[in-house]
Design an enzyme around this catalytic site. Structure first.
Site, short mmCIF file in Angstrom:
data_model
loop_
_atom_site.label_atom_id
_atom_site.label_comp_id
_atom_site.label_asym_id
_atom_site.label_seq_id
_atom_site.Cartn_x
_atom_site.Cartn_y
_atom_site.Cartn_z
N ILE A 1 27.86 -90.00 -1.48
CA ILE A 1 28.28 -90.62 -0.23
C ILE A 1 27.97 -89.58 0.84
CG2 ILE A 1 30.69 -89.90 -0.70
CD1 ILE A 1 31.66 -92.19 1.06
N SER A 2 27.27 -89.99 1.89
CA SER A 2 26.79 -89.03 2.89
C SER A 2 27.95 -88.35 3.62
CB SER A 2 25.90 -89.73 3.92
OG SER A 2 24.84 -90.39 3.28
N GLN A 3 27.63 -87.19 4.21
CA GLN A 3 28.58 -86.45 5.04
C GLN A 3 28.99 -87.31 6.24
OE1 GLN A 3 26.84 -82.72 6.03
NE2 GLN A 3 28.34 -82.26 7.61
#
Ligand code: SAH
Length: 209
Positions: free
Chosen positions: A56-58
């Protein structure tokens, strides 16, 4: 870290100045999109593993991409790389119930995971497919974003974008990519760089070998 701390960070650093984008961030619970063992870290400003080599992206990256898309309510948006579904949830709030998010995922288990996470987001469709080809079945789109690294910008993807429209993708090699924004308007194409990022590599027909 708390959600409110992250919001302060976005505002103080002037990273996110669009109030609508900040409001969408406030509404979506990132803890609902991470694996159980990472719930306590949901509001750290870091990517987190979701299995199958994906993350899950930053939060900062998600917000920068969302702001760059210049979303209007009612927009139809294509995302390539559903992963946890978190980015799709943020987009869902911004397009509202007259808009639609079509998000494609290559790995069956992640498509299933994201469908579960997104069950309350009625304007989002998760499609299990090779998104490296875009999604001609539902084209054209107001906005297209790759949340996965691409080796190059393909013309056939830009053809799936409306005029006016915005395309966003991290372009480069497997280790580092430049986030490229392409704006189509009155038949003209404008290209700009939004800096360097690190995403997981695109698989499939037009992905990395
Ligand atoms: N947007 C996601 C982050 C995704 S990580 C989130 O908010 O959580 C990138 C995702 O792209 C991974 O889930 C990976 O499986 C997926 N992916 C890789 N190649 C793909 C392809 N060809 N088509 C669709 N999805 C792909």
């Amino acid at each position: 870290m708390q959600k409110s701390t992250l919001i302060k960070h976005f505002q103080e650093k002037q990273i996110i100045i669009d109030q609508r984008v900040l409001n969408a961030f406030k509404k979506v619970k990132r803890e609902d999109f991470v694996l159980k063992r990472y719930k306590k870290q949901a509001y750290e400003d870091i990517p987190l593993p979701i299995g199958f080599g994906a993350t899950i992206s930053q939060p900062t990256t998600v917000m920068i991409m969302t702001q760059a898309l210049e979303i209007n309510s009612g927009n139809k948006i294509l995302e390539i790389g559903t992963g946890s579904g978190y980015q799709a949830a943020i987009l869902s709030i911004l397009v509202g119930n007259k808009g639609r998010i079509i998000t494609t995922e290559f790995i069956p288990e992640l498509a299933e995971f994201s469908k579960q996470n997104l069950k309350d987001y009625k304007n989002v469709n998760v499609v299990l497919t090779d998104g490296s080809k875009g999604y001609k079945e539902q084209a054209p789109f107001d906005k297209i974003l790759f949340t996965v690294a691409v080796p190059k910008i393909e013309n056939f993807i830009l053809e799936q974008l409306k005029d006016p429209g915005v395309y966003l993708a991290p372009v480069g090699d497997k280790d580092s990519q430049e986030l490229i924004k392409i704006t189509k308007k009155n038949l003209l194409i404008k290209k700009e760089s939004l800096g360097y990022f690190q995403f997981v590599p695109l698989k499939g027909k037009y992905g990395f070998r």
